[in-house]
Design a protein around this motif. Sequence first.
Motif, PDB file in Angstrom:
ATOM      1  N   HIS A 145       3.483   5.596  -3.499  1.00  0.00           N
ATOM      2  CA  HIS A 145       3.309   5.608  -4.945  1.00  0.00           C
ATOM      3  C   HIS A 145       1.872   5.955  -5.319  1.00  0.00           C
ATOM      4  O   HIS A 145       1.630   6.715  -6.263  1.00  0.00           O
ATOM      5  CB  HIS A 145       3.732   4.265  -5.542  1.00  0.00           C
ATOM      6  N   VAL A 146       0.919   5.435  -4.591  1.00  0.00           N
ATOM      7  CA  VAL A 146      -0.489   5.776  -4.833  1.00  0.00           C
ATOM      8  C   VAL A 146      -0.702   7.277  -4.648  1.00  0.00           C
ATOM      9  O   VAL A 146      -1.347   7.941  -5.476  1.00  0.00           O
ATOM     10  CB  VAL A 146      -1.420   4.955  -3.909  1.00  0.00           C
ATOM     11  N   ALA A 147      -0.156   7.840  -3.567  1.00  0.00           N
ATOM     12  CA  ALA A 147      -0.296   9.279  -3.305  1.00  0.00           C
ATOM     13  C   ALA A 147       0.395  10.093  -4.398  1.00  0.00           C
ATOM     14  O   ALA A 147      -0.128  11.133  -4.837  1.00  0.00           O
ATOM     15  CB  ALA A 147       0.290   9.620  -1.939  1.00  0.00           C
ATOM     16  N   VAL A 148       1.541   9.640  -4.844  1.00  0.00           N
ATOM     17  CA  VAL A 148       2.294  10.338  -5.893  1.00  0.00           C
ATOM     18  C   VAL A 148       1.513  10.330  -7.209  1.00  0.00           C
ATOM     19  O   VAL A 148       1.433  11.351  -7.901  1.00  0.00           O
ATOM     20  CB  VAL A 148       3.692   9.694  -6.061  1.00  0.00           C
ATOM     21  N   GLU A 149       0.936   9.191  -7.540  1.00  0.00           N
ATOM     22  CA  GLU A 149       0.136   9.119  -8.765  1.00  0.00           C
ATOM     23  C   GLU A 149      -1.095  10.012  -8.669  1.00  0.00           C
ATOM     24  O   GLU A 149      -1.461  10.686  -9.639  1.00  0.00           O
ATOM     25  CB  GLU A 149      -0.272   7.680  -9.061  1.00  0.00           C
ATOM     26  N   ALA A 150      -1.742  10.042  -7.498  1.00  0.00           N
ATOM     27  CA  ALA A 150      -2.918  10.897  -7.318  1.00  0.00           C
ATOM     28  C   ALA A 150      -2.549  12.372  -7.450  1.00  0.00           C
ATOM     29  O   ALA A 150      -3.336  13.174  -7.969  1.00  0.00           O
ATOM     30  CB  ALA A 150      -3.567  10.625  -5.966  1.00  0.00           C
ATOM     31  N   ALA A 151      -1.356  12.729  -6.995  1.00  0.00           N
ATOM     32  CA  ALA A 151      -0.892  14.125  -7.075  1.00  0.00           C
ATOM     33  C   ALA A 151      -0.313  14.444  -8.454  1.00  0.00           C
ATOM     34  O   ALA A 151       0.052  15.595  -8.709  1.00  0.00           O
ATOM     35  CB  ALA A 151       0.161  14.386  -6.000  1.00  0.00           C
ATOM     36  N   PHE A 192       5.004   8.418   6.394  1.00  0.00           N
ATOM     37  CA  PHE A 192       6.057   7.789   5.596  1.00  0.00           C
ATOM     38  C   PHE A 192       7.394   7.839   6.319  1.00  0.00           C
ATOM     39  O   PHE A 192       8.178   6.895   6.243  1.00  0.00           O
ATOM     40  CB  PHE A 192       6.133   8.416   4.201  1.00  0.00           C
ATOM     41  N   ALA A 193       7.657   8.907   7.032  1.00  0.00           N
ATOM     42  CA  ALA A 193       8.889   8.985   7.838  1.00  0.00           C
ATOM     43  C   ALA A 193       8.837   7.945   8.951  1.00  0.00           C
ATOM     44  O   ALA A 193       9.851   7.295   9.252  1.00  0.00           O
ATOM     45  CB  ALA A 193       9.059  10.388   8.413  1.00  0.00           C
ATOM     46  N   GLN A 194       7.666   7.780   9.558  1.00  0.00           N
ATOM     47  CA  GLN A 194       7.518   6.775  10.618  1.00  0.00           C
ATOM     48  C   GLN A 194       7.717   5.368  10.063  1.00  0.00           C
ATOM     49  O   GLN A 194       8.343   4.517  10.705  1.00  0.00           O
ATOM     50  CB  GLN A 194       6.155   6.905  11.276  1.00  0.00           C
ATOM     51  N   ALA A 195       7.186   5.114   8.877  1.00  0.00           N
ATOM     52  CA  ALA A 195       7.347   3.790   8.256  1.00  0.00           C
ATOM     53  C   ALA A 195       8.806   3.501   7.943  1.00  0.00           C
ATOM     54  O   ALA A 195       9.228   2.341   7.927  1.00  0.00           O
ATOM     55  CB  ALA A 195       6.508   3.696   6.986  1.00  0.00           C
ATOM     56  N   ALA A 209       4.571   0.573   2.594  1.00  0.00           N
ATOM     57  CA  ALA A 209       4.651   2.034   2.688  1.00  0.00           C
ATOM     58  C   ALA A 209       5.035   2.651   1.341  1.00  0.00           C
ATOM     59  O   ALA A 209       4.494   3.695   0.954  1.00  0.00           O
ATOM     60  CB  ALA A 209       5.654   2.438   3.770  1.00  0.00           C
ATOM     61  N   LEU A 210       5.941   2.002   0.615  1.00  0.00           N
ATOM     62  CA  LEU A 210       6.330   2.504  -0.704  1.00  0.00           C
ATOM     63  C   LEU A 210       5.143   2.485  -1.665  1.00  0.00           C
ATOM     64  O   LEU A 210       4.942   3.435  -2.427  1.00  0.00           O
ATOM     65  CB  LEU A 210       7.492   1.675  -1.265  1.00  0.00           C
ATOM     66  N   ILE A 211       4.356   1.431  -1.619  1.00  0.00           N
ATOM     67  CA  ILE A 211       3.166   1.358  -2.477  1.00  0.00           C
ATOM     68  C   ILE A 211       2.179   2.463  -2.103  1.00  0.00           C
ATOM     69  O   ILE A 211       1.613   3.122  -2.990  1.00  0.00           O
ATOM     70  CB  ILE A 211       2.517  -0.042  -2.385  1.00  0.00           C
ATOM     71  N   GLU A 212       1.995   2.701  -0.812  1.00  0.00           N
ATOM     72  CA  GLU A 212       1.100   3.787  -0.380  1.00  0.00           C
ATOM     73  C   GLU A 212       1.625   5.144  -0.868  1.00  0.00           C
ATOM     74  O   GLU A 212       0.846   5.992  -1.322  1.00  0.00           O
ATOM     75  CB  GLU A 212       0.958   3.793   1.138  1.00  0.00           C
ATOM     76  N   GLU A 258      15.201   5.647   2.505  1.00  0.00           N
ATOM     77  CA  GLU A 258      15.651   6.962   2.054  1.00  0.00           C
ATOM     78  C   GLU A 258      14.578   7.672   1.242  1.00  0.00           C
ATOM     79  O   GLU A 258      14.334   8.868   1.432  1.00  0.00           O
ATOM     80  CB  GLU A 258      16.937   6.829   1.224  1.00  0.00           C
ATOM     81  N   LEU A 259      13.917   6.944   0.351  1.00  0.00           N
ATOM     82  CA  LEU A 259      12.863   7.538  -0.478  1.00  0.00           C
ATOM     83  C   LEU A 259      11.677   7.976   0.371  1.00  0.00           C
ATOM     84  O   LEU A 259      11.134   9.075   0.183  1.00  0.00           O
ATOM     85  CB  LEU A 259      12.428   6.548  -1.553  1.00  0.00           C
ATOM     86  N   LEU A 260      11.276   7.145   1.323  1.00  0.00           N
ATOM     87  CA  LEU A 260      10.152   7.501   2.199  1.00  0.00           C
ATOM     88  C   LEU A 260      10.490   8.737   3.037  1.00  0.00           C
ATOM     89  O   LEU A 260       9.684   9.664   3.149  1.00  0.00           O
ATOM     90  CB  LEU A 260       9.795   6.325   3.111  1.00  0.00           C
ATOM     91  N   GLN A 261      11.681   8.751   3.617  1.00  0.00           N
ATOM     92  CA  GLN A 261      12.078   9.889   4.451  1.00  0.00           C
ATOM     93  C   GLN A 261      12.192  11.166   3.632  1.00  0.00           C
ATOM     94  O   GLN A 261      11.772  12.234   4.081  1.00  0.00           O
ATOM     95  CB  GLN A 261      13.401   9.589   5.158  1.00  0.00           C
TER      96      GLN A 261
END
Length: 143
Positions: free
Chosen positions: A107-113, A76-79, A102-105, A63-66
Amino acid sequence: MTPTVPELLLGNFLCLIDPPPNESVGDYLQAKIGVTGMISMLCAQEAERGVEARAWENRAIRELLQANADRYGQAFAQAAEGEDRDLSLAAMDRANAGLRRALIELHVAVEAARDAALDDEIRALYVKMADARRLDLPPMPAS
């Protein structure tokens, strides 16, 4: 490596079929049986609660990825695609491993943003995930 319930129980079996040397029968044998008993008790809890915890966790991660794929990428939707049809612990763990990566990836993108709100949401999910997988140790006997 995180050992599975079958691997742990096989280890217990192998540990108990090997007799200790005569000079270490007392305390050594008592400790050996205590440790194998505790591992068996934790395995029983995992067998009882493990599938439910993973099913909840997999749903929550999907749900979070989607929900965030439009902002952070359709990968992330595909994952998050798929569902848990095979409810064995091994199958649930395989699906969970991919979802966690995928969640870790994400999270990395979220932290970078510097997306503080989503960062807080992800960290709150980590806490819930850890709580759902908690195993309870028995009280220690008084010495």
